[in-house]
Design an enzyme around this catalytic site. Structure first.
Site, PDB file in Angstrom:
ATOM      1  N   HIS A  31       0.830  -1.200   0.000  1.00  0.00           N
ATOM      2  CA  HIS A  31       0.000   0.000   0.000  1.00  0.00           C
ATOM      3  C   HIS A  31       0.868   1.254   0.000  1.00  0.00           C
ATOM      4  O   HIS A  31       1.572   1.520   0.963  1.00  0.00           O
ATOM      5  CB  HIS A  31      -0.882  -0.028   1.259  1.00  0.00           C
ATOM      6  CG  HIS A  31      -1.782   1.150   1.404  1.00  0.00           C
ATOM      7  ND1 HIS A  31      -1.603   2.086   2.409  1.00  0.00           N
ATOM      8  CD2 HIS A  31      -2.861   1.537   0.702  1.00  0.00           C
ATOM      9  CE1 HIS A  31      -2.552   2.995   2.312  1.00  0.00           C
ATOM     10  NE2 HIS A  31      -3.337   2.690   1.287  1.00  0.00           N
TER      11      HIS A  31
ATOM     12  N   ASP B 248      -1.132   5.610  -5.793  1.00  0.00           N
ATOM     13  CA  ASP B 248      -2.249   6.506  -6.092  1.00  0.00           C
ATOM     14  C   ASP B 248      -1.747   7.456  -7.178  1.00  0.00           C
ATOM     15  O   ASP B 248      -0.553   7.744  -7.248  1.00  0.00           O
ATOM     16  CB  ASP B 248      -2.656   7.280  -4.846  1.00  0.00           C
ATOM     17  CG  ASP B 248      -3.146   6.348  -3.740  1.00  0.00           C
ATOM     18  OD1 ASP B 248      -3.963   5.463  -4.030  1.00  0.00           O
ATOM     19  OD2 ASP B 248      -2.692   6.507  -2.596  1.00  0.00           O
TER      20      ASP B 248
ATOM     21  N   HIS C   7      -0.860  10.634  -3.129  1.00  0.00           N
ATOM     22  CA  HIS C   7      -2.167  10.292  -2.561  1.00  0.00           C
ATOM     23  C   HIS C   7      -3.137  11.458  -2.580  1.00  0.00           C
ATOM     24  O   HIS C   7      -4.301  11.321  -2.956  1.00  0.00           O
ATOM     25  CB  HIS C   7      -2.004   9.792  -1.118  1.00  0.00           C
ATOM     26  CG  HIS C   7      -3.295   9.421  -0.478  1.00  0.00           C
ATOM     27  ND1 HIS C   7      -4.093  10.327   0.201  1.00  0.00           N
ATOM     28  CD2 HIS C   7      -3.965   8.240  -0.428  1.00  0.00           C
ATOM     29  CE1 HIS C   7      -5.172   9.713   0.654  1.00  0.00           C
ATOM     30  NE2 HIS C   7      -5.123   8.449   0.278  1.00  0.00           N
TER      31      HIS C   7
ATOM     32  N   GLU D 216      -4.523   3.693  -8.370  1.00  0.00           N
ATOM     33  CA  GLU D 216      -5.812   4.275  -7.979  1.00  0.00           C
ATOM     34  C   GLU D 216      -5.991   5.632  -8.647  1.00  0.00           C
ATOM     35  O   GLU D 216      -5.142   6.524  -8.499  1.00  0.00           O
ATOM     36  CB  GLU D 216      -5.911   4.448  -6.456  1.00  0.00           C
ATOM     37  CG  GLU D 216      -7.270   5.066  -6.070  1.00  0.00           C
ATOM     38  CD  GLU D 216      -7.452   5.335  -4.586  1.00  0.00           C
ATOM     39  OE1 GLU D 216      -6.673   4.810  -3.767  1.00  0.00           O
ATOM     40  OE2 GLU D 216      -8.392   6.101  -4.266  1.00  0.00           O
TER      41      GLU D 216
HETATM   42  O1  G3P Z   1      -6.779   2.120  -2.431  1.00  0.00           O
HETATM   43  C1  G3P Z   1      -7.034   1.369  -1.298  1.00  0.00           C
HETATM   44  C2  G3P Z   1      -6.751   2.235  -0.173  1.00  0.00           C
HETATM   45  O2  G3P Z   1      -5.481   2.735  -0.447  1.00  0.00           O
HETATM   46  C3  G3P Z   1      -7.748   3.345  -0.137  1.00  0.00           C
HETATM   47  O3  G3P Z   1      -7.364   4.271   0.730  1.00  0.00           O
HETATM   48  O4  G3P Z   1      -6.812   6.553   1.109  1.00  0.00           O
HETATM   49  O5  G3P Z   1      -5.032   4.876   1.197  1.00  0.00           O
HETATM   50  O6  G3P Z   1      -5.981   5.565  -0.967  1.00  0.00           O
HETATM   51  P1  G3P Z   1      -6.243   5.368   0.488  1.00  0.00           P
HETATM   52 CA    CA Z   2      -5.040   4.030  -2.537  1.00  0.00          CA
END
Ligand code: G3P
Ligand code: CA
Length: 311
Positions: free
Chosen positions: A30, A59, A72, A152
């Site tokens: 992540h 992201d 992000h 993402e």
């Molecule tokens: O994309 C899955 C998870 O990463 C969603 O939360 O805010 O970390 O992008 P975020």
């Molecule tokens: Ca994400």
């Protein structure tokens, strides 16, 4: 192998192919291995790869000159030194928006760790998405693995050119791809051969009709861990529609409520049947492989050797 056993295995293979429930649970780095190195930096992605993650998650946001970068937030303040480097470039909201900076300007910034207690130094830069793809595809070549990229789309309604830029950037690469977004309208409308995963917010009502709709354009959902632990029937309902369930976000230094160890939290999510884990600490999830066969092994192909040279 005896004929009966072969037939049984063949039947099992057909069954597995018909369901979204994975044969084993995959691990997603992540924002890279962001528990150890600042999120969305090339070193964090490389570490996640080296720790054995099956997917690398960036992201994606666009710069003023249309360059997709790994970031992000739509703003640069939380994760870079932009306020020091460009003190006069904030908007009225006092924030520095990536959309107001060219990539040449963003290259001048240093990434700042935003989570207390994590990596202490300001050493790394904000990468272009293409550099992340170079890294993962290049490592796949040199290690013989087939790790995927799981980008993402961040706020595509506010960045109308983002989806096309993402697809164009992905096009030259030979990588497994999963595209995710919280924006259902944009994700459903995205015309691509790459499979899509619909992210679900922690306060969203996950009804059967919502899952029906998602199943019409996506192969899975990404859902927060608290939502799934409170309503584990969502996993079964998703699987009934051939939707995989990927859970976010497991952090060894910030455990979910009620858990005393990271391993307990991971196992609780495996118990309810999730198919993949977004985690800042891929190594700690994968460390459970030795004792928990539900997790997928990491090395998917032999490393190149003199007998099997890199093509
Ligand atoms: O994309 C899955 C998870 O990463 C969603 O939360 O805010 O970390 O992008 P975020
Ligand atoms: Ca994400």
């Amino acid at each position: 192998m005896e004929r009966a056993a072969r037939l049984w295995l063949a039947a099992l293979a057909v069954l597995m192919a018909q369901t979204a429930q994975a044969a084993c649970v995959e691990v997603i780095a992540h924002r890279g291995a962001s528990g150890y190195l600042p999120e969305h930096t090339l070193p964090a992605y490389a570490l996640g790869y080296g720790q054995g993650a099956h997917w690398i998650e960036p992201d994606v946001v666009l710069t003023a000159d249309g360059v997709p970068i790994a970031l992000h937030d739509l703003t640069l303040n939380r994760t870079t030194n932009v306020a020091e480097a460009f003190p006069d470039r904030a908007r009225e909201d006092c924030l520095h928006h990536a959309a107001d900076f060219t990539y040449a300007e963003i290259q001048q910034l240093l990434v700042v760790e935003s989570t207390p207690g994590r990596f202490p130094h300001r050493t790394f830069r904000v990468p272009r998405l293409a550099e992340v793809l170079d890294l993962v595809e290049g490592l796949n070549r040199t290690t013989g693995q087939r790790v995927g990229i799981y980008p993402e789309l961040k706020d595509p309604a506010l960045q109308p050119e983002l989806a096309d830029a993402l697809l164009q950037t992905l096009a030259p690469y030979d990588l497994p791809v999963l595209i995710q977004s919280f924006d259902a309208k944009a994700l459903a409308a995205l015309e691509t051969e790459h499979p899509k995963v619909q992210l679900i917010d922690w306060n969203e009502a996950v009804t059967e009709s919502l899952l029906d709709r998602i199943a019409s354009y996506a192969v899975g959902i990404g859902a927060p861990k608290a939502l799934l632990l409170n309503a584990p029937n969502i996993v079964e309902q998703a699987h009934d529609r051939n939707l995989a369930v990927h859970v976010y976000t497991l952090r060894a230094d910030r455990l979910g409520e009620g858990f005393e160890s990271f391993a307990d939290e991971v196992r609780a999510l495996l118990d309810i049947g999730v198919d993949a884990l977004f985690t800042d600490h891929p190594d700690q999830a994968l460390a459970l492989i030795d004792t928990d066969e539900r997790l997928c092994k990491t090395l998917r192909a032999p490393v190149a050797s003199p007998e099997k040279p890199i093509p």
